[in-house]
Design a protein around this motif. Structure first.
Motif, PDB file in Angstrom:
ATOM      1  N   LYS A  12       0.786  -1.120  -0.030  1.00 18.05           N
ATOM      2  CA  LYS A  12      -0.163  -0.062  -0.152  1.00 18.05           C
ATOM      3  C   LYS A  12       0.975   1.121  -0.163  1.00 18.05           C
ATOM      4  N   ALA A  13       2.091   0.931   0.548  1.00 19.41           N
ATOM      5  CA  ALA A  13       2.910   2.250   0.712  1.00 19.41           C
ATOM      6  C   ALA A  13       3.987   2.210  -0.650  1.00 19.41           C
ATOM      7  N   GLY A  14       3.632   1.375  -1.706  1.00 13.77           N
ATOM      8  CA  GLY A  14       4.286   1.429  -2.934  1.00 13.77           C
ATOM      9  C   GLY A  14       5.579   0.717  -2.651  1.00 13.77           C
ATOM     10  N   ILE A  15       5.849  -0.101  -1.718  1.00 11.82           N
ATOM     11  CA  ILE A  15       7.026  -0.838  -1.556  1.00 11.82           C
ATOM     12  C   ILE A  15       6.738  -2.287  -2.192  1.00 11.82           C
ATOM     13  N   ALA A  36      12.138   1.849  -5.298  1.00 12.38           N
ATOM     14  CA  ALA A  36      10.721   2.328  -5.162  1.00 12.38           C
ATOM     15  C   ALA A  36      11.128   3.093  -3.525  1.00 12.38           C
ATOM     16  N   LEU A  37      10.646   4.332  -3.328  1.00 16.44           N
ATOM     17  CA  LEU A  37      10.284   4.861  -2.003  1.00 16.44           C
ATOM     18  C   LEU A  37       9.135   4.948  -1.524  1.00 16.44           C
ATOM     19  N   PRO A  38       8.941   4.874  -0.238  1.00 16.68           N
ATOM     20  CA  PRO A  38       7.390   4.965   0.342  1.00 16.68           C
ATOM     21  C   PRO A  38       6.603   6.356  -0.258  1.00 16.68           C
ATOM     22  N   ASP A  39       5.337   5.968  -0.477  1.00 23.22           N
ATOM     23  CA  ASP A  39       4.627   6.968  -1.048  1.00 23.22           C
ATOM     24  C   ASP A  39       4.180   8.206   0.248  1.00 23.22           C
TER      25      ASP A  39
END
Length: 419
Positions: free
Chosen positions: A352-355, A384-387
């Protein structure tokens, strides 16, 4: 302002428990939402390790009272042995008597409008139930982890005491709060007769105030020229077993997919050092994996901010749990690799956080493949870094707003108010 009596064993100056952050942050932020916290905790003698570094995080105007408590293993043992009944449901059962007496005195003096207790430890909910029964005050039971589980606790009599305390909490508390969706779902299935609205989810989070006090100028890599992957916190032998990770590192070194000096895995305050050291020796990875001692909380945050990557370990036997440290990882906005069951709550939160750098913790081959890809992505600047939007909604302030919402519903149901 209404008042909430908060019963929590994990509270400064206790050192080494991420559970401290949940209670501290609720106590700090609740006044913004019209609730004054009153904290009932244990005498510091009950703690195995103490540190003053987080005492300053407790607002000076918060009332904190520390009840009599002993650790059965340290204070009531003879030649290292003690009767099992004085450590049931846990080694701090003596806190129950001290906290009930002191809690009743606090209720008479401060006239709180509601009770809140948080597990672990089990004695905290035993105290919460007793004070609820004797005072008639409405009660919220907070479960940071599930209680009675398959095979845990291992001792049948202790398991039965956990189950009894758990049942009382679920049936008597106005609300039972869980830190993950999976845990709440498990308890809805376990107690289908309870109204679903009485079981709520308030996840853990990060405290922005802790990050705002960091030295922003210190952004240098931890080990220039070497990719430093940090795991901050306890490495449990079962729940976060690193054996297959260590096997994967040996495999990568032998195959040449990991060059000497390329990677350093830093396990910060992992506990279980003897077991981990034996595993490191077994796989001959002492030049890759380092065991590091505990450091003050903000120093640990600073280290995470400077890491090249952050490591999550969570076995499938904890699919209904999310390490509290993960929320601080997200706030650091550093690349994250998670070795966990893709079907569990930890993996779900990270996605959900983009990881998406996620691999099973129990497969060395899968870990080796995912880790090599992760290292390459970071080096190319493609990891990818956290959204940002997701991270902003995961703060402890937002979680406290959720707790205040429950308290508001409690007030409406119970018609509570200052007497």
């Amino acid at each position: 302002m209404k008042r909430l009596l908060m019963i929590a064993f994990h509270f400064p100056p206790l050192a080494g428990s991420s559970g401290i952050q949940r209670t501290i942050s609720f106590a700090r932020h609740l006044p913004r939402f019209g609730w004054e916290p009153l904290v009932l905790t244990a005498h510091p003698r009950a703690y195995e390790r103490v540190s003053d570094d987080q005492l300053g995080d407790v607002p000076s105007d918060v009332i904190v009272e520390r009840a009599f408590a002993l650790d059965s293993a340290r204070h009531l043992a003879l030649s290292g042995r003690y009767p099992a009944f004085i450590a049931r449901p846990d080694r701090w059962i003596t806190w129950w008597l001290g906290a009930v007496l002191q809690g009743l005195a606090m209720i008479r003096k401060y006239r709180p409008d509601a009770l809140w207790s948080t597990y672990p430890i089990a004695t905290a909910h035993k105290i919460g139930h007793t004070l609820h029964r004797l005072s008639g005050l409405p009660w919220i039971a907070d479960f940071r982890d599930p209680m009675a589980q398959d095979g845990y606790p291992a001792d049948p009599k202790t398991w039965n005491s956990f189950k009894e305390i758990e049942e009382r909490a679920l049936r008597r508390a106005s609300f039972s709060v869980f830190a993950t969706p999976g845990a709440a779902s498990t308890y809805r299935e376990r107690y289908p007769e309870l109204p679903a609205a009485r079981l709520a989810v308030i996840e853990n989070g990060y405290d922005e105030e802790g990050f705002s006090r960091l030295d922003g100028s210190d952004k240098a890599p931890l080990l220039p020229g070497t990719f430093t992957l940090v795991h901050s916190g306890i490495v449990y032998p079962s729940e976060r077993d690193p054996t297959q990770l260590f096997r994967a590192l040996r495999l990568m070194l032998d195959e040449g997919s990991l060059k000497p000096g390329e990677l350093r895995v830093r396990l910060r305050a992992p506990a279980h050092e003897d077991l981990l050291a034996k595993l490191i020796d077994k796989f001959r990875i002492a030049k890759v994996v380092e065991l590091c001692p505990p450091i003050p909380y903000r120093d640990a945050l600073q280290e995470m901010m400077r890491a090249d990557g952050l490591l999550v370990l969570q076995a499938s036997n904890c699919n209904d749990q999310i390490p509290a440290k993960v929320y601080e990882y997200l706030r650091c906005r550093r690349p994250i690799i998670a070795l966990t069951d893709p079907a569990g709550d930890t993996a779900s939160l990270l996605r959900k956080a983009g990881i998406n750098n996620i691999a099973q913790l129990d497969s060395a081959e899968v870990i080796a493949f995912e880790l090599r890809g992760f290292l390459d992505q970071v080096k190319r600047g493609e990891a990818a870094l956290p959204d940002d939007a997701f991270v902003m909604g995961a703060s402890r302030l937002d979680r406290t707003r959720e707790l205040a919402g429950l308290l508001g519903r409690l007030a409406a149901q119970e018609h509570i108010g200052r007497r």
